[in-house]
Each structure stands twice: as C-alpha cells, then as structure tokens.
Design a protein around this motif. Structure first.
Motif, PDB file in Angstrom:
ATOM      1  N   LYS A  13       0.708  -0.986   0.042  1.00 26.88           N
ATOM      2  CA  LYS A  13       0.361  -0.038  -0.339  1.00 26.88           C
ATOM      3  C   LYS A  13       1.200   1.024   0.402  1.00 26.88           C
ATOM      4  N   HIS A  96      -8.373  -3.300  -6.873  1.00 24.89           N
ATOM      5  CA  HIS A  96      -8.024  -3.398  -5.185  1.00 24.89           C
ATOM      6  C   HIS A  96      -9.407  -2.292  -4.855  1.00 24.89           C
ATOM      7  N   GLU A 166     -11.107 -10.939  -1.972  1.00 23.65           N
ATOM      8  CA  GLU A 166     -11.032  -9.413  -0.766  1.00 23.65           C
ATOM      9  C   GLU A 166     -12.154  -8.824  -0.314  1.00 23.65           C
ATOM     10  N   GLY A 172      -7.285  -5.164   6.651  1.00 23.04           N
ATOM     11  CA  GLY A 172      -7.098  -4.070   7.666  1.00 23.04           C
ATOM     12  C   GLY A 172      -7.902  -4.371   8.622  1.00 23.04           C
ATOM     13  N   GLY A 211      -7.650 -10.653   3.600  1.00 23.37           N
ATOM     14  CA  GLY A 211      -8.210  -9.974   4.172  1.00 23.37           C
ATOM     15  C   GLY A 211      -7.938 -10.412   6.302  1.00 23.37           C
ATOM     16  N   SER A 212      -7.088  -9.495   6.648  1.00 24.51           N
ATOM     17  CA  SER A 212      -5.792  -9.314   7.674  1.00 24.51           C
ATOM     18  C   SER A 212      -5.506 -11.195   7.810  1.00 24.51           C
ATOM     19  N   GLY A 233      -1.758  -7.090   3.257  1.00 27.44           N
ATOM     20  CA  GLY A 233      -1.621  -6.531   3.440  1.00 27.44           C
ATOM     21  C   GLY A 233      -0.511  -6.147   4.435  1.00 27.44           C
ATOM     22  N   GLY A 234      -1.241  -5.669   5.316  1.00 31.37           N
ATOM     23  CA  GLY A 234      -0.048  -5.463   7.154  1.00 31.37           C
ATOM     24  C   GLY A 234       0.851  -5.811   7.214  1.00 31.37           C
TER      25      GLY A 234
HETATM   26  C1  PEP Z   1      -4.899  -5.343   1.117  1.00 28.48           C
HETATM   27  O1  PEP Z   1      -4.708  -5.028   1.308  1.00 28.48           O
HETATM   28  O2  PEP Z   1      -5.687  -6.325  -0.152  1.00 28.48           O
HETATM   29  C2  PEP Z   1      -5.063  -6.503   2.832  1.00 28.48           C
HETATM   30  C3  PEP Z   1      -5.841  -7.812   2.599  1.00 28.48           C
HETATM   31  O3  PEP Z   1      -4.885  -6.179   3.610  1.00 28.48           O
HETATM   32  P1  PEP Z   1      -4.900  -7.136   5.202  1.00 28.48           P
HETATM   33  O4  PEP Z   1      -4.125  -7.865   4.964  1.00 28.48           O
HETATM   34  O5  PEP Z   1      -4.319  -5.505   5.766  1.00 28.48           O
HETATM   35  O6  PEP Z   1      -6.474  -7.060   5.626  1.00 28.48           O
END
Ligand code: PEP
Length: 253
Positions: A13, A96, A166, A172, A211-212, A233-234
């Motif tokens: 990101k 996204h 997602e 997030g 997703g997380s 993501g994170g």
């Molecule tokens: C993303 O940004 O595609 C994502 C899945 O973020 P996170 O893993 O932080 O939920």
C-alpha cells in the motif's frame, strides 16, 4: 489445498520509502529462497519499484505494481502506464477495493486496466470482494460473481491471471473471513471463471484470499481446496511475519 502452485503476495500500500522498500525486499528475497514451492510477489508503491526490483534480482521473488493506467501515454497527470512499468514489474494489482471505494474505479475501468496490462505482458492480480452491507444482506455470492465477470470484460489472457477474493470488511480490520467463507466464495469464483474461460483454464487460475491474513491464521485458508494463497496487506510490511506466512504455506503444500 490444490495442485496449483501457491502464491503469497504482499501489498505494501502507501508505505515504505525507496530505501525502506529496498531493505524489506532484500529481507524477503533472502528469507524466501528456502521455499521455492511458493511463488512470492511483493507490490511496493511506484516510487519504490526500481529499488525493490533491484533488491530481489537473482531471486525468485517477483515484483508487482499496485495500480496502472489503462491509457498508454499523454495528458493523464499522476498516472503510470504499462510501458512505464516495463522492467520494473511482472504483475499489477487491479481493482483493489481501496481504489474502487476511494478513487471511484468501476468494474469497467478495472477491466480496461486488466486488458491493457495483459496486452503488454503484465499479469493482473484482480481483486474482488463484497462490502459488509452486501455480506449482511446475504447477496455476497451474486455480488462477487458479478463483479468478477464485469471486471474481466474483454479479458482473454486466462493463462496469465491471478484473482484475489478480498471481502472489504476483512481488509485491515483484524477480522479475517473464516476459511469456510473464503472457500465458499472462491469456489463460486472458480465456477464463474469456468463459464468465462472454460473448465480447464479456470482449474489452472490461482485464486487468493485477502483480508487480515497473518502467520497465525494462514494455515486453514491454504488447507481449503480452492484457495491457492493469500494477498497480504499489513503483515507484508513485517519481514519476519510475511516470511512465516510463506513458510507456513510451503509446509502445507
Ligand atoms: C490488502 O490490502 O489487500 C489486504 C488484504 O490488507 P490486510 O492484509 O492488511 O487486511
């Protein structure tokens, strides 16, 4: 778990300076070399693509952009075209949910990006997923299948496509979907791909969950028959955590 090669992709990101990205990319390249059975992709911001690509060169780690224009060149201030990514990225995230929600990207715009990306040899990582309201109303399956179909309008590069399911409510938030929820939708997406591309092509397309995801919860997702990896993501910003996700995936395959 399937016979398809698993993919772990990191979406950084709007994080990392070029120097930070170089360091992160180098750590990921070094740590993932013991897991050749997992395809690892990192997606830094545009400004860090060159440094990240340099840091992973000679390794199997691939580099993706987080977005691309569907236009080739010209008066599009702030945009980046596919040819500007040549030599820097092999993949590109399109659609996204943050771009759909905050930058008003429609399915039509996403499809145009996917088509343009494929035409110049980039592999799209196409993101789809329902919001919380849609999930609560029980319409998630139809919504996400429709989103996939519309976001692939005109697309023919079935041998070069990654799809990421997602759910918006899981991105997030720390509240991942359950592996059962992920499998249900991903299985539906594979059926939709089958109707678009044919059964054999659909069977070969890797579909990721995002997703997380973290090193603790990745296992049960990977265990599902249609889930072929994760878009992270994170946790992709923490090299040890990201590499543990890669390692867990390698162990399960
Ligand atoms: C993303 O940004 O595609 C994502 C899945 O973020 P996170 O893993 O932080 O939920």
């Amino acid at each position: 778990m399937s016979s398809r090669k698993p993919v772990i992709a990191g979406n950084w990101k709007m994080n990392t300076t070029p120097a930070e990205g170089r360091e992160l990319a180098a750590a990921i390249a070094a740590g993932s070399k013991n897991h050749p059975g997992v395809e690892v992709i990192i997606c830094p911001p545009f400004t860090g693509l060159a440094q990240a690509a340099d840091a992973v060169s000679g390794s199997a780690v691939e580099v993706g952009a987080q977005n691309v224009s569907s236009e080739e060149s010209g008066a599009f201030t702030g945009e980046v075209s596919v040819s500007m990514l040549a030599g820097l990225a092999t993949h590109v995230i399109v659609g996204h949910s943050e771009r759909r929600a905050m930058y008003c990207e429609t399915d039509e715009a996403v499809a145009a990006k996917a088509v343009t990306a494929h035409a110049t040899g980039l592999t799209p990582i196409l993101c789809v997923g329902e919001d919380l309201e849609t999930r609560k109303s029980g319409d998630a399956v139809a919504a996400v299948r429709g989103q996939l179909r519309a976001s692939l309008d005109g697309y023919t590069g079935w041998g070069s496509l990654l799809v990421a399911y997602e759910p918006v409510w899981a991105i997030g938030t720390g509240a991942a979907a359950s592996p059962q929820q992920a499998q249900e939708i991903v299985g539906e997406l594979r059926q939709e791909l089958s109707s678009l591309a044919g059964a054999d092509a659909a069977e070969a397309i890797r579909i990721l969950y995002g997703g997380s995801v973290n090193a603790t919860n990745i296992g049960p997702f990977i265990d599902r028959p249609d889930v072929d990896g994760a878009l992270v993501g994170g946790a992709s910003l923490k090299p040890d955590e990201f590499l543990r996700i890669v390692e867990m995936t390698a162990r399960l395959y």
